[in-house]
Write an enzyme that holds these catalytic residues in place. Structure first.
Site, mmCIF file in Angstrom:
data_model
loop_
_atom_site.group_PDB
_atom_site.id
_atom_site.type_symbol
_atom_site.label_atom_id
_atom_site.label_comp_id
_atom_site.label_asym_id
_atom_site.label_seq_id
_atom_site.Cartn_x
_atom_site.Cartn_y
_atom_site.Cartn_z
ATOM 1 N N ARG A 51 0.800 -1.221 0.000
ATOM 2 C CA ARG A 51 0.000 0.000 0.000
ATOM 3 C C ARG A 51 0.828 1.264 0.000
ATOM 4 N NH1 ARG A 51 -3.017 -3.924 1.780
ATOM 5 N NH2 ARG A 51 -1.036 -4.436 2.694
ATOM 6 N N THR A 52 1.831 1.343 0.841
ATOM 7 C CA THR A 52 2.504 2.636 0.991
ATOM 8 C C THR A 52 3.219 3.015 -0.297
ATOM 9 O OG1 THR A 52 2.731 2.163 3.330
ATOM 10 C CG2 THR A 52 4.043 3.962 2.469
ATOM 11 N N ARG A 101 11.285 4.235 2.419
ATOM 12 C CA ARG A 101 11.051 3.318 3.552
ATOM 13 C C ARG A 101 12.340 2.562 3.831
ATOM 14 N NH1 ARG A 101 6.112 -0.818 4.276
ATOM 15 N NH2 ARG A 101 5.191 1.154 4.905
ATOM 16 N N HIS A 129 5.632 6.300 11.034
ATOM 17 C CA HIS A 129 5.024 6.056 9.725
ATOM 18 C C HIS A 129 4.025 7.195 9.481
ATOM 19 C CE1 HIS A 129 3.484 4.230 6.227
ATOM 20 N NE2 HIS A 129 3.334 2.983 6.639
HETATM 21 C C1 NCD Z 1 2.192 -0.861 8.057
HETATM 22 C C2 NCD Z 1 3.703 -0.657 8.133
HETATM 23 O O1 NCD Z 1 4.407 -0.852 7.139
HETATM 24 O O2 NCD Z 1 4.133 -0.247 9.198
HETATM 25 N N1 NCD Z 1 1.756 -1.101 6.757
HETATM 26 C C3 NCD Z 1 1.427 -0.037 5.972
HETATM 27 O O3 NCD Z 1 2.265 0.733 5.598
HETATM 28 N N2 NCD Z 1 0.135 0.168 5.683
HETATM 29 C C4 NCD Z 1 1.683 -1.855 9.021
HETATM 30 C C5 NCD Z 1 2.296 -3.210 9.035
HETATM 31 O O4 NCD Z 1 3.175 -3.542 8.252
HETATM 32 O O5 NCD Z 1 1.857 -3.988 9.880
#
Ligand code: NCD
Length: 305
Positions: A51-52, A101, A129
């Site tokens: 998603r991100t 990231r 985040h």
């Molecule tokens: C989260 C993350 O990467 O911290 N995911 C995300 O970006 N939506 C949550 C997770 O990985 O559990």
């Protein structure tokens, strides 16, 4: 030049403006369809993501811009030993804005010191985040109509879950927000957040182990996955991974107007049967994530429509 490292980088007023912009984008997407024509977003993902990364890319594409990047450390020169600083100085020459990231806490901060373009922290280890927090705030405000006067339950891996850490820091700035921290003893919220954020600001919170004990009083339930990749040994993970499972039965204990959020990915912590409950909002949350990242890209690039 402005970066986004932590959810607190925006003041409360700036955040309202950003969320208003995201709502306007949702209502009038065509108005923004060419706002970033000629601009490039680079996504540098040294850690897995669905998603991100894709929502940042979709956001830039929706704004008429283009995208480049890599989705794992293995496919970048990090695998040859290149430093974050050198990678970022390089990618700054190819792009107008970077979403990054990294498994190491603080890596995006190092990047921001060496970049000639804005850096978005898309998750750094167990630390922050902030773009997920923007997504969460937009979701809560859109569904409940407010960010103040809410009781929010945060459930699961509160120790390693960076989305929870960022969300708490953001929500303590609103009036009358109460937290119920729902986790096994071993995955409690780190004391640096309990003491330095909640206690310091005199924020009311309770800690419970069982979801059932918290559910009836919540306006929002924020579920999280046990963060397998941050455990030191597999046995501990296996012991913890199914500690909380939200199912249709437990949902009966919740208010009619409570919403369930989850940053996703989900593993076992929400049974699939909950997805059809009108209070399940985690896939709506995914959609809000695109609008808010569109608003963020426009804001950091200083583009007004
Ligand atoms: C989260 C993350 O990467 O911290 N995911 C995300 O970006 N939506 C949550 C997770 O990985 O559990």
């Amino acid at each position: 030049m402005r970066h986004l490292m932590s959810p607190l980088d925006f003041s409360v007023d700036e955040l309202y403006q950003l969320l208003d912009l995201a709502n306007d984008i949702e209502a009038n997407p065509e108005k923004y369809a060419h706002a970033c024509a000629g601009k490039k977003l680079a996504t540098l993902f040294f850690e897995p993501s669905t998603r991100t990364r894709l929502s940042h890319e979709a956001a830039m594409l929706n704004l008429g811009g283009s995208i480049l990047g890599f989705s794992s450390a293995d496919s970048s020169s990090a695998a040859k030993g290149e430093t974050v600083s050198d990678t970022v100085q390089t990618v700054s020459c190819y792009s107008d804005i970077i979403a990054m990231r990294h498994p190491k806490e603080g890596a995006p901060m190092v990047a921001s010191k060496n970049s000639s373009v804005p850096i978005i922290n898309a998750g750094d280890g167990g630390h922050h985040h902030p773009t997920q927090t923007l997504t969460d705030l937009l979701t809560i405000r859109s569904l409940k109509g407010r960010l103040d006067n809410i009781t929010i339950g945060l459930c699961g891996d509160l120790k390693f879950g960076r989305t929870v850490h960022s969300l708490i820091e953001a929500l303590v700035r609103y009036e009358n927000v109460k937290f119920v921290l729902i986790s096994p003893e071993e995955l409690r919220l780190p004391s640096y957040i309990r003491k330095d954020v909640l206690d310091k600001e005199n924020i009311p919170y309770a800690e419970v182990e069982r979801l059932e004990d918290a559910l009836p009083e919540l306006d929002i339930l924020y579920m999280t996955r046990v963060q397998k990749e941050r455990f030191f040994n597999e046995e501990d993970y296996i012991r913890m991974k199914d500690f909380h499972i939200l199912d249709a039965n437990k949902m009966q204990l919740a208010k009619e107007d409570m919403f369930v959020l989850h940053p996703l990915p989900r593993v076992n912590e929400i049974a699939v049967e909950v997805d059809t409950d009108p209070r399940a909002a985690y896939f709506k949350q995914v959609q809000y994530g695109v609008y808010v990242r569109m608003a963020l890209i426009l804001t950091l690039l200083g583009i007004e429509v």
